[in-house]
Motif scaffolding. Structure first.
Motif, PDB file in Angstrom:
ATOM      1  N   THR A  75     115.539  54.937  80.174  1.00 50.35           N
ATOM      2  CA  THR A  75     115.456  55.865  79.044  1.00 50.35           C
ATOM      3  C   THR A  75     115.981  57.225  79.491  1.00 50.35           C
ATOM      4  O   THR A  75     115.394  57.874  80.345  1.00 50.35           O
ATOM      5  CB  THR A  75     113.993  55.963  78.560  1.00 50.35           C
ATOM      6  OG1 THR A  75     113.661  54.703  77.958  1.00 50.35           O
ATOM      7  CG2 THR A  75     113.810  57.069  77.547  1.00 50.35           C
ATOM      8  N   VAL A  76     117.116  57.586  78.919  1.00 50.28           N
ATOM      9  CA  VAL A  76     117.745  58.847  79.320  1.00 50.28           C
ATOM     10  C   VAL A  76     118.046  59.669  78.070  1.00 50.28           C
ATOM     11  O   VAL A  76     118.642  59.166  77.108  1.00 50.28           O
ATOM     12  CB  VAL A  76     119.074  58.593  80.087  1.00 50.28           C
ATOM     13  CG1 VAL A  76     119.757  59.914  80.448  1.00 50.28           C
ATOM     14  CG2 VAL A  76     118.826  57.771  81.345  1.00 50.28           C
ATOM     15  N   GLN A  77     117.596  60.918  78.087  1.00 53.43           N
ATOM     16  CA  GLN A  77     117.972  61.832  77.011  1.00 53.43           C
ATOM     17  C   GLN A  77     118.843  62.908  77.642  1.00 53.43           C
ATOM     18  O   GLN A  77     118.367  63.694  78.454  1.00 53.43           O
ATOM     19  CB  GLN A  77     116.738  62.452  76.367  1.00 53.43           C
ATOM     20  CG  GLN A  77     117.109  63.497  75.333  1.00 53.43           C
ATOM     21  CD  GLN A  77     115.908  64.072  74.615  1.00 53.43           C
ATOM     22  OE1 GLN A  77     115.383  63.476  73.687  1.00 53.43           O
ATOM     23  NE2 GLN A  77     115.494  65.253  75.045  1.00 53.43           N
ATOM     24  N   ALA A  78     120.108  62.898  77.307  1.00 56.39           N
ATOM     25  CA  ALA A  78     121.039  63.878  77.876  1.00 56.39           C
ATOM     26  C   ALA A  78     121.549  64.746  76.734  1.00 56.39           C
ATOM     27  O   ALA A  78     122.126  64.239  75.766  1.00 56.39           O
ATOM     28  CB  ALA A  78     122.195  63.157  78.559  1.00 56.39           C
ATOM     29  N   LEU A  79     121.292  66.045  76.848  1.00 60.99           N
ATOM     30  CA  LEU A  79     121.687  66.980  75.785  1.00 60.99           C
ATOM     31  C   LEU A  79     122.768  67.893  76.331  1.00 60.99           C
ATOM     32  O   LEU A  79     122.605  68.470  77.406  1.00 60.99           O
ATOM     33  CB  LEU A  79     120.477  67.803  75.335  1.00 60.99           C
ATOM     34  CG  LEU A  79     119.240  66.997  74.916  1.00 60.99           C
ATOM     35  CD1 LEU A  79     118.104  67.936  74.522  1.00 60.99           C
ATOM     36  CD2 LEU A  79     119.569  66.052  73.758  1.00 60.99           C
ATOM     37  N   PHE A  80     123.859  67.999  75.594  1.00 62.25           N
ATOM     38  CA  PHE A  80     124.943  68.876  76.033  1.00 62.25           C
ATOM     39  C   PHE A  80     124.802  70.194  75.281  1.00 62.25           C
ATOM     40  O   PHE A  80     124.946  70.242  74.057  1.00 62.25           O
ATOM     41  CB  PHE A  80     126.297  68.218  75.749  1.00 62.25           C
ATOM     42  CG  PHE A  80     127.444  68.952  76.376  1.00 62.25           C
ATOM     43  CD1 PHE A  80     127.729  68.791  77.720  1.00 62.25           C
ATOM     44  CD2 PHE A  80     128.230  69.810  75.620  1.00 62.25           C
ATOM     45  CE1 PHE A  80     128.787  69.478  78.313  1.00 62.25           C
ATOM     46  CE2 PHE A  80     129.280  70.502  76.200  1.00 62.25           C
ATOM     47  CZ  PHE A  80     129.561  70.333  77.554  1.00 62.25           C
ATOM     48  N   ARG A  81     124.493  71.243  76.029  1.00 59.51           N
ATOM     49  CA  ARG A  81     124.230  72.538  75.392  1.00 59.51           C
ATOM     50  C   ARG A  81     125.312  73.547  75.741  1.00 59.51           C
ATOM     51  O   ARG A  81     125.769  73.597  76.884  1.00 59.51           O
ATOM     52  CB  ARG A  81     122.875  73.086  75.836  1.00 59.51           C
ATOM     53  CG  ARG A  81     121.692  72.253  75.340  1.00 59.51           C
ATOM     54  CD  ARG A  81     120.402  73.036  75.418  1.00 59.51           C
ATOM     55  NE  ARG A  81     119.256  72.214  75.030  1.00 59.51           N
ATOM     56  CZ  ARG A  81     118.863  72.025  73.770  1.00 59.51           C
ATOM     57  NH1 ARG A  81     119.522  72.591  72.772  1.00 59.51           N
ATOM     58  NH2 ARG A  81     117.829  71.264  73.500  1.00 59.51           N
ATOM     59  N   GLY A  82     125.678  74.351  74.757  1.00 56.44           N
ATOM     60  CA  GLY A  82     126.638  75.427  74.978  1.00 56.44           C
ATOM     61  C   GLY A  82     125.995  76.566  75.745  1.00 56.44           C
ATOM     62  O   GLY A  82     124.787  76.554  75.996  1.00 56.44           O
ATOM     63  N   LYS A  83     126.796  77.556  76.095  1.00 58.12           N
ATOM     64  CA  LYS A  83     126.298  78.694  76.892  1.00 58.12           C
ATOM     65  C   LYS A  83     125.130  79.402  76.189  1.00 58.12           C
ATOM     66  O   LYS A  83     124.252  79.947  76.837  1.00 58.12           O
ATOM     67  CB  LYS A  83     127.429  79.712  77.131  1.00 58.12           C
ATOM     68  CG  LYS A  83     128.614  79.128  77.894  1.00 58.12           C
ATOM     69  CD  LYS A  83     128.334  78.990  79.395  1.00 58.12           C
ATOM     70  CE  LYS A  83     129.484  78.300  80.111  1.00 58.12           C
ATOM     71  NZ  LYS A  83     129.068  77.293  81.074  1.00 58.12           N
ATOM     72  N   ASP A  84     125.146  79.414  74.849  1.00 53.46           N
ATOM     73  CA  ASP A  84     124.072  80.091  74.121  1.00 53.46           C
ATOM     74  C   ASP A  84     122.871  79.178  73.872  1.00 53.46           C
ATOM     75  O   ASP A  84     121.948  79.538  73.137  1.00 53.46           O
ATOM     76  CB  ASP A  84     124.613  80.607  72.775  1.00 53.46           C
ATOM     77  CG  ASP A  84     125.112  79.455  71.896  1.00 53.46           C
ATOM     78  OD1 ASP A  84     125.100  78.284  72.347  1.00 53.46           O
ATOM     79  OD2 ASP A  84     125.517  79.716  70.740  1.00 53.46           O
ATOM     80  N   GLY A  85     122.868  77.993  74.475  1.00 57.25           N
ATOM     81  CA  GLY A  85     121.722  77.088  74.346  1.00 57.25           C
ATOM     82  C   GLY A  85     121.801  76.147  73.153  1.00 57.25           C
ATOM     83  O   GLY A  85     120.968  75.265  72.989  1.00 57.25           O
ATOM     84  N   SER A  86     122.816  76.315  72.283  1.00 55.45           N
ATOM     85  CA  SER A  86     122.885  75.454  71.100  1.00 55.45           C
ATOM     86  C   SER A  86     123.322  74.044  71.478  1.00 55.45           C
ATOM     87  O   SER A  86     124.101  73.840  72.412  1.00 55.45           O
ATOM     88  CB  SER A  86     123.859  76.052  70.082  1.00 55.45           C
ATOM     89  OG  SER A  86     125.131  76.135  70.688  1.00 55.45           O
ATOM     90  N   LEU A  87     122.799  73.071  70.737  1.00 56.96           N
ATOM     91  CA  LEU A  87     123.124  71.665  71.020  1.00 56.96           C
ATOM     92  C   LEU A  87     124.528  71.356  70.502  1.00 56.96           C
ATOM     93  O   LEU A  87     124.841  71.588  69.330  1.00 56.96           O
ATOM     94  CB  LEU A  87     122.093  70.762  70.319  1.00 56.96           C
ATOM     95  CG  LEU A  87     122.192  69.283  70.627  1.00 56.96           C
ATOM     96  CD1 LEU A  87     121.791  69.003  72.081  1.00 56.96           C
ATOM     97  CD2 LEU A  87     121.301  68.471  69.681  1.00 56.96           C
ATOM     98  N   LEU A  88     125.386  70.811  71.381  1.00 55.88           N
ATOM     99  CA  LEU A  88     126.770  70.494  70.981  1.00 55.88           C
ATOM    100  C   LEU A  88     127.045  68.998  70.988  1.00 55.88           C
ATOM    101  O   LEU A  88     128.017  68.529  70.389  1.00 55.88           O
ATOM    102  CB  LEU A  88     127.757  71.193  71.923  1.00 55.88           C
ATOM    103  CG  LEU A  88     127.687  72.720  71.970  1.00 55.88           C
ATOM    104  CD1 LEU A  88     128.691  73.269  72.977  1.00 55.88           C
ATOM    105  CD2 LEU A  88     127.971  73.317  70.588  1.00 55.88           C
ATOM    106  N   GLY A  89     126.208  68.239  71.713  1.00 57.97           N
ATOM    107  CA  GLY A  89     126.416  66.793  71.772  1.00 57.97           C
ATOM    108  C   GLY A  89     125.249  66.159  72.488  1.00 57.97           C
ATOM    109  O   GLY A  89     124.395  66.871  73.036  1.00 57.97           O
ATOM    110  N   TYR A  90     125.181  64.829  72.443  1.00 61.53           N
ATOM    111  CA  TYR A  90     124.103  64.154  73.184  1.00 61.53           C
ATOM    112  C   TYR A  90     124.512  62.748  73.576  1.00 61.53           C
ATOM    113  O   TYR A  90     125.464  62.177  73.026  1.00 61.53           O
ATOM    114  CB  TYR A  90     122.797  64.135  72.371  1.00 61.53           C
ATOM    115  CG  TYR A  90     122.847  63.337  71.077  1.00 61.53           C
ATOM    116  CD1 TYR A  90     122.949  61.944  71.076  1.00 61.53           C
ATOM    117  CD2 TYR A  90     122.778  63.975  69.837  1.00 61.53           C
ATOM    118  CE1 TYR A  90     122.988  61.219  69.894  1.00 61.53           C
ATOM    119  CE2 TYR A  90     122.816  63.247  68.648  1.00 61.53           C
ATOM    120  CZ  TYR A  90     122.918  61.868  68.691  1.00 61.53           C
ATOM    121  OH  TYR A  90     122.968  61.152  67.521  1.00 61.53           O
ATOM    122  N   ALA A  91     123.757  62.214  74.549  1.00 63.34           N
ATOM    123  CA  ALA A  91     123.870  60.798  74.910  1.00 63.34           C
ATOM    124  C   ALA A  91     122.451  60.311  75.118  1.00 63.34           C
ATOM    125  O   ALA A  91     121.682  60.925  75.854  1.00 63.34           O
ATOM    126  CB  ALA A  91     124.686  60.645  76.187  1.00 63.34           C
TER     127      ALA A  91
END
Ligand code: FAD
Length: 382
Positions: free
Chosen positions: A345-361
């Motif tokens: 079980t992996v939650q990977a969140l891709f966050r921009g420099k300002d912390g906003s969510l831009l993508g996930y896996a």
């Protein structure tokens, strides 16, 4: 009045017709396809063993049935040779066809690596229902399959063929499963899920050659010198938008056939959608974007010029051994992965420099977070 001509009877061509006929029952439509014109859902091709469906079972409608249901003229087995955009006609092998509007729903070509060896001609790739029929016939009664490529299609086939009782070896030079879609920990989870089914991975080397071996076996030679014996070899290296016909006709192309948000190409009355299209810089070879495109294009073809918008477009990867949902960040996005892993079980969140969510896996149990995260993501193309 010349007909609307659609080249392609895949999901892009078919859904355009379906949506258009909701708005206009009469305007003549001709659909041309190089394949046998059967209507099917391509994503099902990598779930055939899991769902116990043969190629024929996956056919949802014959071309005759589509013709009758949607009042269209479907011409199967016709390879379009070119487009004469100035005179608004498509060039057929021995003839031509005039159009009022032309829709390119040409899909993508499988890309096969430059392999050597005397059995290269026997390497399969599965990119349509006819390919799938041939592949199913080739694996019938066989035991072992080597898959080249560990992307979406390679991993899905590895899972599906394992479910079908085959021993699978998978070669992936980039060193892990789904390397272009997932961060490392998520790749490892998928790798463990598939390994538990018995998939044997060969991470790192490239496939160099495929030879005939003994007893009807094929021998795949890798760049590290190892040799894999199997009954069948399946290439799932990658897909490339079919752009050559558009390019030869003088249409603007880049990775795909370039269109604006109304799916109009650089030529008058020619539109493109689906795997062959690059819509304002987006090449998205998945079903959700092509469905949104088909709905917008149907309105435009019916006289109400409409722009397509892409919302959040998660891709579910059909590896039930380790479920995966991924929403890639827009190309070139800057940011970092923030990963929480607990077994598979992996939650990977891709966050921009300002912390906003831009993508996930998300893998394993974490796929349940999909809906919640989708609300936080920006639209792909508002
Ligand atoms: C195994 C597999 C699994 C997949 N799983 C998923 C999934 O789970 N989720 C997801 O979102 N996406 C998935 N995809 C991707 C998805 O299936 C494609 O994005 C979609 O099917 C593309 O549809 P299309 O109509 O653009 O192209 P295609 O279905 O490739 O149709 C192209 C059509 O153009 C015709 N054509 C091309 N050139 C010519 C010519 N010169 N003359 C005449 N006809 C021509 C072909 O005959 C065909 O009818 C998967 C793809 C594969 C291969």
């Amino acid at each position: 009045m010349h007909p609307i001509v659609i080249i392609g009877t895949g999901l892009a061509g078919f859904n355009t017709v379906k949506e258009f006929r909701k708005l206009d029952k009469e305007t003549p439509i001709v659909m041309l396809t190089a394949d046998d014109g059967r209507n099917y859902s391509k994503p099902m091709l990598s779930a055939g063993f899991t769902k116990e469906k043969t190629a024929d079972d996956l056919c949802m409608a014959t071309p005759e049935k589509v013709a009758e249901q949607f009042n269209v003229d479907v011409r199967a087995g016709v390879h379009v040779a070119g487009i004469d955009a100035a005179n608004k006609r498509v060039l057929l092998p021995d003839d031509h066809l005039d159009y009022s509007k032309l829709v390119l729903a040409l899909g993508a070509d499988t890309w096969t690596p430059p392999l050597e060896g005397d059995a290269v001609g026997e390497v399969f790739s599965v990119n349509d229902l006819m390919d799938y029929g041939k592949f199913r016939a080739a694996v019938d009664g066989k035991k072992t399959v080597t898959i080249l490529g560990g992307g979406l299609i390679g991993c899905e086939f590895a899972n599906d063929l394992s479910n079908g009782g085959f021993q699978v070896s998978l070669v992936e030079p980039m060193g892990r499963c789904l390397p272009l879609l997932l961060p490392e920990q998520a790749s490892e989870a998928v790798g463990r899920g598939l390994a538990d089914l018995g998939v044997q991975f060969h991470f790192g080397p490239l496939a160099k050659a495929v030879h005939h071996g003994d007893n009807g076996q094929l021998v795949t030679e890798l760049s590290d010198g190892s040799k894999l014996e199997s009954d069948v070899v399946l290439s799932a290296i990658g897909l490339r938008p079919r752009i050559s016909m558009a390019k030869e006709a003088g249409l603007d192309t880049n990775r795909g056939i370039l269109t604006d948000k109304t799916l109009r190409t650089s030529a008058d009355d020619i539109y493109a959608l689906g795997d062959c299209a690059e819509v304002q810089g987006h090449v998205l070879p998945y079903v959700l974007p092509l469905m949104a495109s088909a709905r917008a294009l149907a309105k435009t073809l019916a006289g109400d010029t409409t722009e397509v918008s892409y919302g959040v477009m998660p891709v579910t990867i059909k590896t039930p051994a380790c479920p995966v949902v991924v929403c890639p960040a827009a190309e070139g996005s800057e940011g970092d992965w923030e990963v929480q892993a607990d077994g598979n079980t992996v939650q990977a969140l891709f966050r921009g420099k300002d912390g906003s969510l831009l993508g996930y896996a998300l893998t394993g149990e974490a796929v349940k977070e999909k809906m919640k995260l989708n609300k936080e993501l920006p639209a792909v193309m508002p």
